[in-house]
Enzyme design. Structure first.
Site, PDB file in Angstrom:
ATOM      1  CG  HIS A 193      -3.656  -3.659   3.381  1.00 52.79           C
ATOM      2  ND1 HIS A 193      -2.469  -3.269   3.960  1.00 52.79           N
ATOM      3  CD2 HIS A 193      -4.229  -2.537   2.880  1.00 52.79           C
ATOM      4  CE1 HIS A 193      -2.337  -1.963   3.819  1.00 52.79           C
ATOM      5  NE2 HIS A 193      -3.380  -1.492   3.165  1.00 52.79           N
ATOM      6  CB  CYS A 239      -0.953  -0.043   1.182  1.00 51.63           C
ATOM      7  SG  CYS A 239      -2.361   1.092   0.999  1.00 51.63           S
TER       8      CYS A 239
END
Length: 482
Positions: free
Chosen positions: A428, A331
């Protein structure tokens, strides 16, 4: 409702335990936290986000995450400002003074979510935030007594004996509370006791005498708690390690960024006996013997890029990569690995434009629209399946995206360097997928084990619930909600 004598007293995991115990009793139960402050977030099926602690509590209740479980989420972007998430979606960024001046306006949204849950479930177990003894914050409060009074929810106070001064903490809470607030508290629980709890019998009697509140029990230090995701980054201050390499384990190093987010992505790696996982705190260089460096997410990419450079970690990471080491960015960490990051409108913190680490041939532009969604994918190199989630602003493009890290149902995602040693992805939860984790570790040279991460979480939740049930008058607590 569980409120605490302070932060980090164990409220989140006690709520998870009570949700699991209620579910065992055949009660339709849901967790609820009116207001949370955390950069650890979970994606809900409807596209909204909530604190990951509430997602874990939902799992304990055998539910999927819902935005109503955490109607107000504050995600810190700096020491004085946070993004405000209401019913799962951002409504703006406010500094602390402005938020506290206006937070009472969020009570309607909080009660709206609570009423939906109360009308759907037999029991709602509520978690407070911080402590009700912070009476300087009482006006406009929606997280503790402000909510408890508005919703007429009975309260059990949690004290952490490991912090010391637990008698004073509980008795002092009674002393400073407004009498009407104190009347909402029906009893207390002592948490994290090490040793024979009978040694604290006199302490319990003193608290009961001085507060007129009953004790619901003394919870021992439960090792299962350490096997479950932590809510706050404060846990990282206690978990870093600088142990000497034993020559048999893969060394994975992760710098503790100032606005680190969703760091529980590391939990499955930390369970692997073939991995020596090391959080690297500010002020320390990345270990030279690291095999892999992982850059986890951040709530403010440009700010953490500056922070990373202030620590000298940029030189460490680039030197690691040039010597053949592997680097993975997740991310915000993915964005850091690129050649440039653009945020002209300050979408992700202060506005700006900066060169990144330059390890991937990509650039990121921050966009107003925020991507929040659960995803399923396959790794492009191992073909192993992954079930995770995305929570990010920013669009990343560039030459290395032609070598995607994942395939999301035919859509390429992420990027890899030509030699495959540098990679980044917005997804994630990768390492919770056992097949992917084992293949990724084996490719990096690790000795993998047969850890089944999701099963480990369930075992830990059950062990946590068993420990609480053995120590606490659970039926007495549940009776408060009758």
């Amino acid at each position: 409702m569980l409120q605490g004598t302070g932060s980090d007293v164990g409220k989140s995991l006690l709520v998870a335990a009570l949700c699991r115990l209620a579910k065992r009793r055949g009660i339709a139960v849901a967790p609820f936290k009116p207001q949370n402050m955390s950069n650890n977030a979970a994606a809900c099926a409807n596209g909204g986000e909530i604190g990951r602690a509430q997602a874990l509590q939902a799992r304990a209740a055998e539910l999927e995450p819902r935005v109503d479980f955490n109607p107000v989420l504050l995600k810190p972007q700096s020491d004085r400002a946070a993004q405000v998430i209401v019913h799962g979606h951002p409504v703006g960024t406010l500094d602390a003074q402005d938020y506290f001046a206006s937070r009472g306006r969020r009570l309607g949204a909080v009660l709206e979510s609570f009423e939906r849950l109360a009308n759907t479930f037999e029991l709602v177990v509520v978690e407070g935030a911080g402590s009700p003894s912070e009476i300087n914050l009482r006006r406009g409060d929606i997280a503790n007594m402000g909510f408890a009074r508005a919703a007429d929810v009975p309260v059990c106070l949690v004290g952490d004996i490991e912090k010391g001064g637990v008698i004073a903490s509980i008795v002092g809470t009674k002393a400073v509370l407004d009498p009407a607030d104190a009347a909402m508290i029906r009893g207390f629980v002592i948490n994290k006791f090490r040793g024979d709890p009978r040694l604290f019998d006199d302490g319990l009697r003193e608290i009961e005498t001085r507060t007129s509140w009953r004790s619901f029990g003394v919870v021992p230090w439960l090792s299962a708690a350490s096997r479950l995701p932590a809510e706050d980054a404060v846990v990282l201050d206690r978990s870093h390690s600088a142990g000497a390499r034993d020559g048999k384990r893969l060394v994975v190093a992760a710098p503790m960024l100032s606005r680190i987010a969703n760091f529980d992505d590391a939990d499955p790696l930390r369970l692997e006996s073939g991995v020596d996982f090391r959080w690297v705190p500010p002020g320390q260089a990345l270990p030279r013997d690291a095999d892999v460096v992982v850059l986890f997410g951040t709530k403010s990419t440009l700010a953490d890029l500056r922070f990373l450079r202030e620590q000298g970690w940029d030189h460490d990471i680039i030197a690691h990569a040039r010597s053949g080491g592997r680097v993975l960015g997740l991310c915000g960490g993915y964005q850091l690995l690129g050649r440039r990051i653009h945020d002209p409108d300050g979408i992700d913190g202060a506005s700006g434009d900066s060169e990144g680490l330059g390890l991937l041939a990509v650039e990121t532009v921050m966009r107003v629209d925020k991507t929040v969604r659960p995803v399923t994918a396959r790794c492009t190199t191992s073909d192993e399946p992954v079930a995770g989630y995305e929570i990010h602003v920013g669009e990343t493009t560039g030459a290395d995206c032609s070598r995607p890290f994942l395939d999301l149902a035919g859509r390429p995602e992420g990027a890899r360097s030509p030699d495959g040693r540098i990679a980044g992805t917005y997804v994630h939860g990768l390492f919770a997928a056992d097949g992917f984790r084992r293949a990724w570790l084996a490719d990096a040279g690790a000795r993998t084990t047969e850890v089944t991460y999701e099963a480990e979480v369930e075992v830990a939740l059950d062990a946590l619930a068993d420990g609480v049930e053995a120590a606490v008058d659970v039926d007495g607590l549940l009776a408060l909600a009758a």
